[in-house]
Design a protein around this motif. Structure first.
Motif, PDB file in Angstrom:
ATOM      1  N   ALA A 188      22.592  32.090  11.608  1.00  0.00           N
ATOM      2  CA  ALA A 188      22.818  33.374  12.008  1.00  0.00           C
ATOM      3  C   ALA A 188      22.967  34.039  10.633  1.00  0.00           C
ATOM      4  CB  ALA A 188      23.904  33.762  13.064  1.00  0.00           C
ATOM      5  N   LEU A 189      22.545  35.375  10.762  1.00  0.00           N
ATOM      6  CA  LEU A 189      22.925  36.350   9.583  1.00  0.00           C
ATOM      7  C   LEU A 189      24.040  37.333   9.868  1.00  0.00           C
ATOM      8  CD1 LEU A 189      21.977  37.425   6.704  1.00  0.00           C
ATOM      9  CD2 LEU A 189      20.539  38.931   7.826  1.00  0.00           C
ATOM     10  N   VAL A 190      25.008  37.289   9.260  1.00  0.00           N
ATOM     11  CA  VAL A 190      26.364  38.211   9.415  1.00  0.00           C
ATOM     12  C   VAL A 190      26.331  39.250   8.368  1.00  0.00           C
ATOM     13  CG1 VAL A 190      28.698  38.271   9.819  1.00  0.00           C
ATOM     14  CG2 VAL A 190      27.608  36.237  10.643  1.00  0.00           C
ATOM     15  N   GLU A 191      26.488  40.291   8.840  1.00  0.00           N
ATOM     16  CA  GLU A 191      26.432  41.463   7.737  1.00  0.00           C
ATOM     17  C   GLU A 191      27.447  42.465   8.514  1.00  0.00           C
ATOM     18  OE1 GLU A 191      22.461  41.605   5.309  1.00  0.00           O
ATOM     19  OE2 GLU A 191      22.249  42.596   7.186  1.00  0.00           O
ATOM     20  N   GLN A 192      28.603  42.554   7.620  1.00  0.00           N
ATOM     21  CA  GLN A 192      29.515  43.912   8.112  1.00  0.00           C
ATOM     22  C   GLN A 192      29.836  43.662   9.963  1.00  0.00           C
ATOM     23  OE1 GLN A 192      27.657  47.435   6.894  1.00  0.00           O
ATOM     24  NE2 GLN A 192      28.106  47.156   4.825  1.00  0.00           N
ATOM     25  N   GLY A 193      30.307  42.403  10.132  1.00  0.00           N
ATOM     26  CA  GLY A 193      30.726  42.188  11.618  1.00  0.00           C
ATOM     27  C   GLY A 193      29.408  42.334  12.599  1.00  0.00           C
ATOM     28  N   ALA A 194      28.260  42.272  12.069  1.00  0.00           N
ATOM     29  CA  ALA A 194      27.132  42.264  13.160  1.00  0.00           C
ATOM     30  C   ALA A 194      26.413  40.884  12.903  1.00  0.00           C
ATOM     31  CB  ALA A 194      26.004  43.340  12.716  1.00  0.00           C
ATOM     32  N   VAL A 195      26.239  40.214  13.865  1.00  0.00           N
ATOM     33  CA  VAL A 195      25.743  38.893  14.001  1.00  0.00           C
ATOM     34  C   VAL A 195      24.263  38.937  14.564  1.00  0.00           C
ATOM     35  CG1 VAL A 195      26.207  36.527  14.844  1.00  0.00           C
ATOM     36  CG2 VAL A 195      28.255  38.058  14.463  1.00  0.00           C
ATOM     37  N   LEU A 196      23.158  38.504  13.996  1.00  0.00           N
ATOM     38  CA  LEU A 196      21.999  38.207  14.132  1.00  0.00           C
ATOM     39  C   LEU A 196      21.720  36.974  14.255  1.00  0.00           C
ATOM     40  CD1 LEU A 196      19.394  39.818  14.868  1.00  0.00           C
ATOM     41  CD2 LEU A 196      18.838  39.770  12.316  1.00  0.00           C
ATOM     42  N   PRO A 197      21.442  36.410  15.525  1.00  0.00           N
ATOM     43  CA  PRO A 197      20.788  34.940  15.676  1.00  0.00           C
ATOM     44  C   PRO A 197      19.526  34.892  15.064  1.00  0.00           C
ATOM     45  CG  PRO A 197      21.763  35.858  17.799  1.00  0.00           C
ATOM     46  CD  PRO A 197      21.582  37.006  16.814  1.00  0.00           C
ATOM     47  N   LEU A 198      19.269  33.789  14.413  1.00  0.00           N
ATOM     48  CA  LEU A 198      17.716  33.498  13.807  1.00  0.00           C
ATOM     49  C   LEU A 198      17.471  32.294  14.456  1.00  0.00           C
ATOM     50  CD1 LEU A 198      18.901  34.159  10.016  1.00  0.00           C
ATOM     51  CD2 LEU A 198      17.883  35.402  11.356  1.00  0.00           C
ATOM     52  N   LEU A 199      16.835  32.364  15.810  1.00  0.00           N
ATOM     53  CA  LEU A 199      16.557  31.356  16.519  1.00  0.00           C
ATOM     54  C   LEU A 199      15.480  30.501  15.848  1.00  0.00           C
ATOM     55  CD1 LEU A 199      16.749  33.101  19.896  1.00  0.00           C
ATOM     56  CD2 LEU A 199      18.215  31.269  19.026  1.00  0.00           C
ATOM     57  N   PRO A 200      15.613  29.440  15.425  1.00  0.00           N
ATOM     58  CA  PRO A 200      14.437  28.378  14.835  1.00  0.00           C
ATOM     59  C   PRO A 200      13.351  27.952  15.866  1.00  0.00           C
ATOM     60  CG  PRO A 200      16.206  27.151  15.161  1.00  0.00           C
ATOM     61  CD  PRO A 200      16.690  28.596  15.678  1.00  0.00           C
ATOM     62  N   LEU A 201      12.191  27.776  15.508  1.00  0.00           N
ATOM     63  CA  LEU A 201      11.301  27.499  16.598  1.00  0.00           C
ATOM     64  C   LEU A 201      11.349  25.887  16.791  1.00  0.00           C
ATOM     65  CD1 LEU A 201       8.099  28.918  15.026  1.00  0.00           C
ATOM     66  CD2 LEU A 201       9.217  30.035  16.725  1.00  0.00           C
ATOM     67  N   SER A 202      11.962  25.191  15.914  1.00  0.00           N
ATOM     68  CA  SER A 202      12.181  23.658  16.017  1.00  0.00           C
ATOM     69  C   SER A 202      13.249  23.443  15.050  1.00  0.00           C
ATOM     70  CB  SER A 202      11.048  22.757  15.907  1.00  0.00           C
ATOM     71  OG  SER A 202      10.625  22.907  14.651  1.00  0.00           O
ATOM     72  N   SER A 203      13.660  22.021  15.035  1.00  0.00           N
ATOM     73  CA  SER A 203      14.584  21.470  13.866  1.00  0.00           C
ATOM     74  C   SER A 203      14.014  21.550  12.764  1.00  0.00           C
ATOM     75  CB  SER A 203      15.490  20.461  14.434  1.00  0.00           C
ATOM     76  OG  SER A 203      14.482  19.361  14.754  1.00  0.00           O
TER      77      SER A 203
END
Length: 243
Positions: A188-203
Motif C-alpha cells: 500500500a501507499l500511505v500518504e498523510q493518513g490516506a491508505v491506497l492499496p496497490l493490488l498486485p496482479l500476482s506475487s
C-alpha cells in the motif's frame, strides 16, 4: 555524534555491534545478466534484497547459482563465516527446488518450512551451527514481503537495533475484497493518513506495487472493507523502523 558525546563525558569503553554479514543467493537456471534466450529472465531479487538489507545496516554480498544441488552445496559450504544466508527461489515443491534437500544434506536444522500467508507461503528458515538461513520464494513480491517481515527484523537484532517496525492506522482510499484461509499481506501507499492499496496482479508483479511504503494485513476470513474504513499498516523502506 554519539561517539563525540561519549568522549565528551569521559567514556573509555563502548558496547558496539558489528554489522551482520549477509550473502544473498539467487537460484535458478533461468537467471541471466543479459537475457537473450527464451525462458531467461534478469535477477531482480538479488539487487532488491541486497539494497533492503544494506538499508537496515547489513554488509551484503550477492551470488547467483543455477538449479544444481552440487553447486549450491559447494557455495553454502564456503560461507561458514557469515552470520546470515538468504536464498531466493528453489524452496517450493517443484522438480528443480533444491534448497530444502541441500540444507538437510549439510546438516542444517529446518526451523520451519511454509507459513499460512500470501504471498510467501513457501518461506523456509533454518539454522546451521550459528548461521541463520532464510529460503525466500522466487516470486519478487513474495520475496520482498518475507524479507521485510522476517529477515530485516533478524538483521536489526543482530546489529543491536530495535526490531519493531513502525505501525500506523489510516483511511482506505479503495475497497478491499474479503480474505480466504491465509493471512494476506497487501502492499500500500500511505500518504498523510490516506491508505491506497496497490493490488498486485500476482506475487510476481512488482509494477503495480512498486510505490508501496507499507504493507496491510488481512486476517483469514476477514470480510470485505469499504473505502473510508480504518485499517492498520506496517511501514517498509526508509521509514520502517523507529530510530
Amino acid at each position: 555524534m554519539t561517539l563525540a558525546a561519549a568522549l565528551g563525558v569521559g567514556a573509555k569503553h563502548l558496547e558496539v555491534h558489528p554489522r551482520p554479514r549477509v550473502v544473498v543467493i539467487a537460484t535458478g537456471r533461468e537467471l541471466a545478466a543479459d537475457p537473450r534466450i527464451a525462458g531467461q529472465i534478469r535477477d531482480t531479487n538479488g539487487p532488491m534484497l541486497a539494497a533492503l538489507f544494506q538499508e537496515v545496516g547489513a554488509s551484503v554480498q550477492r551470488q547467483v547459482v543455477g538449479d544444481d544441488a552440487e553447486a549450491l552445496c559447494a557455495v553454502l559450504q564456503s560461507l561458514g563465516d557469515v552470520e546470515v544466508v538468504v536464498l531466493t527461489g528453489g524452496v517450493s515443491a517443484g522438480t528443480h527446488d533444491e534448497v530444502p534437500g541441500v540444507l538437510r544434506r549439510l546438516g542444517a536444522e529446518i526451523l520451519f518450512h511454509k507459513v499460512a500467508q500470501r504471498p510467501g507461503k513457501p518461506l523456509l528458515v533454518a539454522r546451521l551451527g550459528r548461521q541463520l538461513l532464510f529460503g525466500l520464494p522466487g516470486n519478487p513480491l513474495a520475496a520482498h514481503l518475507c524479507a521485510c517481515r522476517y529477515v530485516a527484523p533478524a538483521l536489526r537484532r543482530l546489529a543491536g537495533r530495535t526490531s519493531v517496525p513502525t505501525r500506523g492506522r489510516g483511511a482506505l482510499q479503495a475497497a478491499l475484497p474479503a480474505n480466504t484461509e491465509r493471512t494476506w499481506f497487501l502492499p500500500a501507499l500511505v500518504e498523510q493518513g490516506a491508505v491506497l492499496p496497490l493490488l498486485p496482479l500476482s506475487s510476481a508483479d512488482l509494477v503495480q506495487p512498486h510505490q508501496a511504503n507499507a504493507y496491510l494485513r488481512l486476517d483469514p476470513g476477514s470480510t470485505a472493507m469499504a473505502a473510508g474504513a480504518e485499517i492498520d499498516y506496517t511501514r517498509i523502506g526508509v521509514d520502517a523502523w523507529a530510530r
